[in-house]
Scaffold this active site. Structure first.
Site, short mmCIF file in Angstrom:
data_model
loop_
_atom_site.label_atom_id
_atom_site.label_comp_id
_atom_site.label_asym_id
_atom_site.label_seq_id
_atom_site.Cartn_x
_atom_site.Cartn_y
_atom_site.Cartn_z
N LYS A 81 -11.96 15.91 -21.06
CA LYS A 81 -12.75 15.38 -19.94
C LYS A 81 -12.98 16.48 -18.91
O LYS A 81 -12.11 17.33 -18.67
CB LYS A 81 -11.99 14.21 -19.33
N SER A 157 -14.30 5.96 -16.59
CA SER A 157 -14.95 7.23 -16.30
C SER A 157 -14.89 8.24 -17.46
O SER A 157 -15.59 9.24 -17.43
CB SER A 157 -14.31 7.84 -15.06
N SER A 181 -10.22 3.89 -17.01
CA SER A 181 -11.10 5.02 -17.34
C SER A 181 -10.92 5.58 -18.74
O SER A 181 -11.81 6.26 -19.25
CB SER A 181 -10.92 6.14 -16.31
#
Length: 499
Positions: A81, A157, A181
């Site tokens: 990420k 996310s 997330s």
């Protein structure tokens, strides 16, 4: 036969050790996949392909000498990420005000552990600005789409992480979770994701503040990869290393499903789920019975007076939102807090007023909520004395159509230009300020956008581990989108929920 790019990281590592394929060949395969398919998905938004090929060649050279490997991920191409530091790459967290930020001079501790295990980093994946949404879009990298249906969100996310795995653009991913997330994108994209026990995976080297609620964790295409990653990532950093080590408890019941004591939490009036999710849960119960799991209790949940908790799940959700508001706004200045309080008028909605009060709350107010959380923790512990795992929804529906309305996302750069008098401008997208959206589901079901975090929040607030797994496709809405469910366990029993 499963294509190489859809195999698990564990399987790919085994193929490299057996000499069936080289790291360079695998790396080039994934690069080709990214270049061919990611234009429409927009998952891998920061790329370091040249460096990846060089590292793959180096690892192949190590193996060619005497057949040795440097770790269990030797030669496996992965992504992380974007909010994880990778040496030589910028970390902007989707924030246009950080376009001129210098590149990272070192790897984050977790990236370094993955590299030490032999991984090859292909690049970094997309996220919403500040990791503050259950969708994935920003003005720096653009919008990420769900590989199953490009008109729908991959969640957030860690949406870029999940989309990359779903599309076969990477073998393993590293994400983070404070309000779902990791778990929401995993469910939306039909993959596996694990929210680790709080503090099991450290964020930084050396002494640092203890993060509250937020954790790091892996996403993958198999449960075996989650287990492998957790064993690599769970460790102690800082002064505590002098006295402590982490060894996650083994799951002794892994090979005997019939021995598991399973609680099924179907639905909740605070945040009702749609018929796609309910159908998947009911099918799971049938399958568990067929497979010989005899101790399945339907309708059980930890927020019950039986376990010493008063106030039900509604109170649990309020405590989560209260403590989350502080954790997400730690950099707010007294002046900014007062300006926020000044926005309250007689027309301010109850929910918005409470959110502002939580964001600006005193230390005493936070501690009162934290005491309630510790009571909730005890309720969870009592619950997990009776059950090994809790299976429940993570999303109210399958992945929904992309909706960026009311976020202000596309005006942030203009806002920055109009505030040149400020030396620093950390523009944060507050999840509760993104407008009056709703999440559509099957049979006309609609959920207020901000209520979506109920299922991810009340299962996270006490630090419990939670694993999302694919549970089939949507049966009622006929969208054919994947359905994901979560398995929650007692603290530190990560390997049990993963099993």
């Amino acid at each position: 036969m499963v294509p190489l790019y859809f195999e698990s990281a564990t399987s790919l590592a085994l193929k490299i050790r057996r000499g069936e394929i080289t790291s360079e060949e695998l790396t080039l395969l994934f690069i080709q996949r990214i270049e061919q398919f990611d234009a429409s998905i927009n998952a891998v938004v920061v790329r370091c392909f040249e460096e990846a090929i060089m590292r793959a060649k180096e690892l192949d050279g190590v193996f060619a000498k005497d057949g040795s490997t440097i770790g269990p991920l030797h030669g496996v191409p992965i992504t992380v990420k974007e909010n994880n530091d990778v040496k030589g790459l910028a970390t902007m967290v989707g924030d246009p005000t950080k376009k001129d930020a210098p590149v990272a001079y070192s790897n984050s501790p977790l990236v370094q552990r993955l590299l030490d295990a032999g991984a090859v980093i292909l690049g970094k994946t997309n996220l919403p600005i500040g990791c503050n949404d259950v969708q994935t879009y920003n003005t720096v990298y653009g919008t990420t789409s769900n590989p199953y249906d490009l008109s729908r969100t991959p969640g957030g996310s860690s949406g870029g992480s999940a989309a990359a795995l779903c599309a076969g653009l990477t073998a393993l991913e590293l994400g983070g979770d404070i309000g779902g997330s990791i778990r929401v994108p995993a469910a939306c994209c039909g993959i596996f994701g694990h929210k680790s026990t709080l503090s099991a995976i450290p964020f930084s080297y050396g002494p640092t503040r203890s993060h509250d609620i937020v954790v790091k964790g892996p996403l993958s295409r198999s449960s075996e990869d989650l287990e492998l990653a957790m064993k690599l990532l769970a460790h102690i950093e800082g002064p505590a290393k002098r006295a402590l080590t982490i060894k996650l408890p083994c799951n002794e019941k892994k090979k005997h499903l019939k021995d598991f004591r399973v609680a099924i939490w179907y639905d909740d009036a605070v945040c009702p789920v749609d018929s796609d999710i309910l159908t998947a849960l009911k099918k799971l119960v049938i399958n568990l019975n067929v497979l010989g799991c005899t101790h399945v209790v339907e309708g059980a949940k930890p927020f019950d007076e039986k376990y010493g908790w008063k106030g039900g799940s509604a109170k649990a959700f309020r405590i989560y939102k209260c403590l989350l508001a502080t954790e997400e706004n730690l950099t707010m200045t007294p002046e900014e807090a007062q300006a926020l309080l000044d926005t309250i008028t007689t027309n301010t909605t109850y929910e918005k007023r409470k959110q502002i009060e939580w964001i600006t709350q005193s230390a005493q107010s936070w501690h009162r909520a934290n005491i309630e959380r510790q009571n909730m923790r005890m309720a969870y512990e009592r619950f997990f004395e009776e059950f090994d795992v809790l299976v429940c929804p993570i999303c109210v529906s399958v992945a929904w159509p992309k909706d960026e309305s009311g976020s202000g996302s596309h005006e942030w750069e203009e806002q920055k230009r109009s505030q040149k008098q400020r030396d620093e401008c950390d523009v944060v997208q507050h999840f509760w300020q993104v407008g009056n959206r709703s999440i559509p589901g099957a049979d006309g079901h609609k959920t207020p956008y901000h209520d979506q975090v109920f299922w991810s929040g009340v299962t996270n607030i006490c630090g419990n581990p939670s694993t999302v797994f694919p549970a089939g496709r949507a049966a009622k809405s006929k969208t054919n989108m994947p359905v994901g469910l979560q398995v929650v366990g007692s603290e530190w029993n990560d390997l049990t929920t993963i099993a």
